[in-house]
Every structure is written in C-alpha cells, then in structure tokens.
Design an enzyme around this catalytic site. Structure first.
Site, short mmCIF file in Angstrom:
data_model
loop_
_atom_site.label_atom_id
_atom_site.label_comp_id
_atom_site.label_asym_id
_atom_site.label_seq_id
_atom_site.Cartn_x
_atom_site.Cartn_y
_atom_site.Cartn_z
N LYS A 74 0.86 -1.18 0.00
CA LYS A 74 0.00 0.00 0.00
C LYS A 74 0.89 1.22 0.00
O LYS A 74 1.83 1.31 0.79
CB LYS A 74 -0.86 -0.02 1.29
CG LYS A 74 -1.86 1.11 1.36
CD LYS A 74 -3.17 0.72 0.70
CE LYS A 74 -4.11 1.88 0.50
NZ LYS A 74 -3.84 2.69 -0.71
N LYS A 98 4.80 2.26 8.46
CA LYS A 98 3.59 3.00 8.84
C LYS A 98 2.39 2.05 8.97
O LYS A 98 1.63 2.11 9.93
CB LYS A 98 3.31 4.08 7.79
CG LYS A 98 2.29 5.10 8.22
CD LYS A 98 2.02 6.13 7.13
CE LYS A 98 3.17 7.08 6.92
NZ LYS A 98 2.82 8.21 6.02
N LYS A 110 5.29 2.06 -3.11
CA LYS A 110 5.32 3.46 -3.56
C LYS A 110 5.66 3.46 -5.05
O LYS A 110 6.27 2.50 -5.54
CB LYS A 110 6.39 4.25 -2.79
CG LYS A 110 6.13 5.74 -2.73
CD LYS A 110 5.17 6.07 -1.61
CE LYS A 110 4.97 7.55 -1.43
NZ LYS A 110 4.17 7.82 -0.21
N THR A 194 -5.65 12.86 7.22
CA THR A 194 -4.27 13.01 7.71
C THR A 194 -4.21 14.04 8.83
O THR A 194 -3.60 13.80 9.89
CB THR A 194 -3.34 13.40 6.54
OG1 THR A 194 -3.43 12.36 5.56
CG2 THR A 194 -1.91 13.55 6.98
N ASN A 225 -3.74 20.70 2.38
CA ASN A 225 -4.71 19.71 2.84
C ASN A 225 -4.50 19.34 4.31
O ASN A 225 -5.40 19.50 5.14
CB ASN A 225 -4.58 18.47 1.92
CG ASN A 225 -5.42 17.30 2.40
OD1 ASN A 225 -5.22 16.79 3.49
ND2 ASN A 225 -6.36 16.90 1.59
N SER A 362 -7.69 5.27 3.92
CA SER A 362 -7.54 4.53 2.65
C SER A 362 -7.91 3.06 2.87
O SER A 362 -8.56 2.43 2.03
CB SER A 362 -6.10 4.60 2.14
OG SER A 362 -5.90 5.75 1.38
P1 NAD Z 1 -0.56 20.24 -0.01
O1 NAD Z 1 0.11 20.36 -1.33
O2 NAD Z 1 -2.04 20.26 0.08
O3 NAD Z 1 -0.03 21.41 0.96
C1 NAD Z 1 1.31 21.71 1.12
C2 NAD Z 1 1.42 23.08 1.76
O4 NAD Z 1 2.78 23.36 2.05
C3 NAD Z 1 0.91 24.22 0.89
O5 NAD Z 1 0.18 25.12 1.69
C4 NAD Z 1 2.20 24.90 0.41
O6 NAD Z 1 2.01 26.28 0.16
C5 NAD Z 1 3.05 24.69 1.63
N1 NAD Z 1 4.47 24.83 1.38
C6 NAD Z 1 5.21 24.48 0.30
N2 NAD Z 1 6.49 24.83 0.49
C7 NAD Z 1 6.55 25.41 1.70
C8 NAD Z 1 7.60 25.98 2.46
N3 NAD Z 1 8.83 26.05 1.99
N4 NAD Z 1 7.29 26.46 3.69
C9 NAD Z 1 6.04 26.43 4.16
N5 NAD Z 1 5.02 25.90 3.49
C10 NAD Z 1 5.29 25.40 2.28
O7 NAD Z 1 0.05 18.91 0.64
P2 NAD Z 1 -0.55 18.03 1.82
O8 NAD Z 1 -1.37 16.95 1.26
O9 NAD Z 1 -1.11 18.93 2.87
O10 NAD Z 1 0.79 17.35 2.37
C11 NAD Z 1 1.67 18.05 3.22
C12 NAD Z 1 2.69 17.08 3.77
O11 NAD Z 1 2.00 16.03 4.44
C13 NAD Z 1 3.57 16.39 2.73
O12 NAD Z 1 4.85 16.18 3.31
C14 NAD Z 1 2.90 15.07 2.52
O13 NAD Z 1 3.81 14.08 2.07
C15 NAD Z 1 2.42 14.79 3.93
N6 NAD Z 1 1.33 13.82 3.96
C16 NAD Z 1 0.12 14.14 3.41
C17 NAD Z 1 -0.89 13.19 3.43
C18 NAD Z 1 -2.26 13.50 2.88
O14 NAD Z 1 -3.14 12.63 2.98
N7 NAD Z 1 -2.50 14.69 2.36
C19 NAD Z 1 -0.66 11.92 4.01
C20 NAD Z 1 0.59 11.64 4.57
C21 NAD Z 1 1.57 12.61 4.53
#
Ligand code: NAD
Length: 434
Positions: A74, A98, A110, A194, A225, A362
C-alpha cells in the site's frame, strides 16, 4: 533515465539506518531485518503518450513493492520531474513501517512517473495515467498492491486509474486504488484524514500531560490539505493557533487566529492573510509577517511541520522552541536534528504515526469497496479516532516503559509486528532448532 535514477541517492540506506535505535529494543529475528533490507519487487516501465500536437513522448514510471509480509503493498503514486528510484524505495519502506505501526493488514509500496504534470494538458495527463495502469496492470491489484494519491496526483487521477484497470481486467474493481472521488467509490472523511489523525495524537498527548487547550499554542508550517485540516480541528478544540505559513511565508499573532476565516480567504484568494470574516466580509487583523525559517523557531508549545521533508536539520534544530513536534509531513526532521531535539527533551510524534490517518482511511475505503457497504462520515471519524488512539497508546506505553523517544518506540512497535509475520512463516529457529 536521468542520472539520479540510475545512481542510488542513498535515501533507502539512510532510511534503514533510522531503524538502528529501535533494533536494540525490538529484539527481532535477523531474518526479519534481512527481509526489510531487500524490496520484494520493482517494476520500471516506459509509457508512450500521444501529445495534443500529435507528437509522441515516452515517460518513465516505477512501482516498488517493499514488503507484503503483513498484507498487500500500500502506498502513494507521485508525479514529479525529479523522481528518484532510491527515494521511492525509501518511501515504500516507510509505508511498510507505517502500516505496521497502525496495525493495518498491509505491507508497503510506492511509485510514480517522472513528469512535470503542470506541463501537460488535462487530456495528456489522462492518457499518461491510463498508460501507466496499462503497463502496471499485472503488478497492482486489490489483493497485491493498492496505490493512492501522493505528490502532484489527486482524486481525479485515481479515478482514471481505477477506470482503466477495471476496463483491462473486464471487472469493475474500485478496491484497486484509494483516494478516489466519492462518486467513484471514494470514502467520506479521506480528505481530512491526515490532519485528523495528527490532531488525535496531539490532543491525546496534551491530555496525558495535563496541557489545557486554551493555554496551549501551536505553529503550523504548510497550509494545504493536512495543515488546514489539523488547524480547523485544533481551533474547534480551543487550542490557540498562533502562527501558520505556506510556500510564500507566514503570519504570527500571539492571540491566535480565527482559523475558519484564514482557510476561507486562503482557498478563495490563494493568499495567506490575517483576517477575521463574518459571512462574506473579511477584515484584516493584526499580525506579523514571518518567513518559513522563522516559523520553525516560533515560541509555541507545539510545532506542526505540514509541508516539506528535511526542514529541521542539524543546522536549525537548536532554534526550535516548541515542547512537542507533530510530523504531519513525511520526513521533516533529519537524523542529526533528531539527536539535538532528543537532548532538548522535545517530544517528536513521528510521521509514521502522526500522519497515518490518511492511509488508515484509505484502508477503510478499500474495506468499503470490497464489501459494498459505504459508511457515513461520522462512522469514518469514529473509527479513525478510536484506531489512532489505540495505536498511539501502544507507542506511548512502549516509550514510557523503556524510556524511549517516540520515534524509536514507534519503529520498535512496527518492527515487532513485522517480525511476528516473519516468525509465523518460520525462521531458522523453527527449521533447525537454533
Ligand atoms: P498540499 O500540497 O495540500 O499542501 C502543502 C502546503 O505546504 C501548501 O500550503 C504549500 O504552500 C506549503 N508549502 C510548500 N512549500 C513550503 C515551504 N517552503 N514552507 C512552508 N510551506 C510550504 O500537501 P498536503 O497533502 O497537505 O501534504 C503536506 C505534507 O504532508 C507532505 O509532506 C505530505 O507528504 C504529507 N502527507 C500528506 C498526506 C495526505 O493525505 N495529504 C498523508 C501523509 C503525509
């Protein structure tokens, strides 16, 4: 293939090295570690795509099955121009850990495509996504490997992929992929899962320590998100979110922000502004502008990195003033920073636990697809909250019992669970009695 794809970047070896502190406590059979050192299978494909101008472009795609010891693989699929196979192997290994720490019946995987998705038209993107599935059709499946969205992929892309897979196998198969649109078999509550999982960890630990929400301040790096979902839940529970940032910088107000107003303005204008909204009328409120390094050093009780990997390193870890860090992003703290933060007695809730709400919902999506019984948002929230709390307490108990940092305790729990599967299949001890 680019240079980075053919020359290992060391990311996978570095990921395995992070296991070392946990190995002392997990007491696993050497064969279990040997299994983790070697991804089960890797498929590399080339995907021909007809462009809108009539030309042809070939894209490289990969999928890594790190482990299926505890269940089908996954993990996410990303579209990124600098896709690095070694990094994908490391991410697949983290998914194995995880899923084990969350006790989900999955292993880790992945994958992705080396592409800048912003440079493609929507039609080209659809052809690429369907082409990827056509090449991967024998490598993925609801009982073998279940992809999900990741960097620069989304629900629509997951929907195309599910549709293509179903066409190729001549059977509607929603459980082949998660993170789909609701109308194509997605789950309620997946979009906020998340952030919600991170919030449950934070709130439970704050309670354990007797921290009162109204007196507890939080800074969040990243307002997408995950960052928005956790901010909203914190606000609703009465915490003071005093600093937030996005890629263009951040804002700070020690009195705390009205988070629904901030989210509304950010999503309407794509700008992060300190505002208070009533209905459609938003007014500015006092706030200081801060940059993305400053937010990591803000004086707040809790810091939530929710943007990028590798933001807290040996160079800036001693500037962190938070008492607790909740890793919503994947890999925001490097190994050197971990040591500094441990010495400063900062509690770090590690990514494999803190951001596991996404993969947990998921899993719920996959269950719903296989049973045909779809749950309400309330049911998803209740099950997620209860499951996060249970696994968090296993980690908390291990950490307290052996006086371990949370990351070490989480990896210890994951390793023990993976080891159980290895032992159940039989190790040298079983076959030779030694
Ligand atoms: P997203 O693209 O919705 O949001 C990312 C945010 O980070 C945006 O607001 C962007 O402007 C900001 N950003 C980018 N560069 C930046 C910087 N230098 N400083 C500050 N902010 C910055 O992504 P997401 O889905 O919210 O994911 C965020 C993190 O969480 C990632 O590392 C992702 O791998 C991890 N993650 C997300 C999920 C999920 O379900 N969405 C699950 C597991 C892990």
């Amino acid at each position: 293939m680019t240079k980075s794809q053919t020359h290992p970047s060391g990311a996978f070896d570095r990921a395995l090295e992070r296991l070392e502190p946990a190995l002392k406590h997990a007491e696993i059979h050497p064969e279990a570690l040997e299994r983790l050192r070697h991804p089960k299978a890797i498929l590399s494909v080339s995907i021909p795509v007809r462009l809108d101008d009539g030309g042809l472009r070939i894209f490289q795609g990969f999928r890594v099955h790190h482990s299926d010891l505890r269940g089908p693989c996954k993990g996410g699929l990303r579209y990124h121009p600098d896709l690095d196979l070694d990094q994908i192997k490391a991410l697949a290994f983290w998914m194995t850990c995880k899923c084990a720490v969350m006790d989900l019946p999955y292993g880790g995987g992945k994958g992705g495509v080396a592409v800048d998705p912003k440079a493609l038209s929507p039609l080209e993107l659809e052809r690429l996504s369907r082409g990827f599935v056509a090449r991967m059709v024998d490598f993925i499946g609801p009982d073998t490997d279940i992809p999900a969205p990741d960097v620069y992929t989304n629900a629509r892309i997951m929907g195309w992929m599910m549709d293509e897979y179903s066409t190729l196998v001549r059977k509607r198969t929603p459980a082949v992929i998660t993170g789909k649109p609701l109308s194509l078999g997605g789950s309620c509550g997946r979009d906020t899962a998340t952030g919600r999982g991170g919030f449950v960890c934070l709130h439970e630990l704050a309670r354990d320590r007797g921290w009162k929400p109204a007196q507890t301040t939080v800074a969040i790096q990243g307002f997408g998100n995950a960052g928005q979902a956790v901010a909203r839940l914190l606000h609703e529970a009465g915490y003071k979110v005093i600093a937030v940032s996005d890629s263009k910088g951040g804002i700070l107000n020690r009195d705390g922000f009205d988070i629904p107003s901030l989210i509304k303005t950010k999503n309407e204008t794509r700008e992060l502004k300190a505002v208070y909204c009533e209905g459609s009328v938003c007014e500015s409120v006092d706030a200081d502008r801060i940059d993305n390094d400053e937010i990591l050093a803000v004086e707040a009780d809790i810091l939530i990195p929710a943007a990028l990997a590798g933001v807290i390193t040996g160079d800036n870890a001693d500037q962190v003033r938070a008492r607790m860090i909740v890793e919503l992003a994947n890999g925001p703290i490097d190994a050197e920073a971990d040591e500094i933060l441990n010495a400063k007695e900062v509690t770090v809730v590690p990514d494999i636990l803190a951001n596991a709400g996404g993969v947990t919902v998921s899993y719920y999506e996959w269950i719903q697809n296989r049973s045909g019984d779809y749950w309400t948002e309330e049911t998803v929230h209740e099950r997620l909250d209860a499951h996060m709390r249970t696994q968090l307490h296993y980690v908390l108990d291990l950490a307290k019992k052996h006086d371990l940092p949370f990351r070490t305790a989480a990896y210890t729990l994951a390793l023990r669970r993976i080891n159980e599967a290895v032992e159940a299949l039989g190790t040298r001890r079983y076959f030779n009695g030694d």
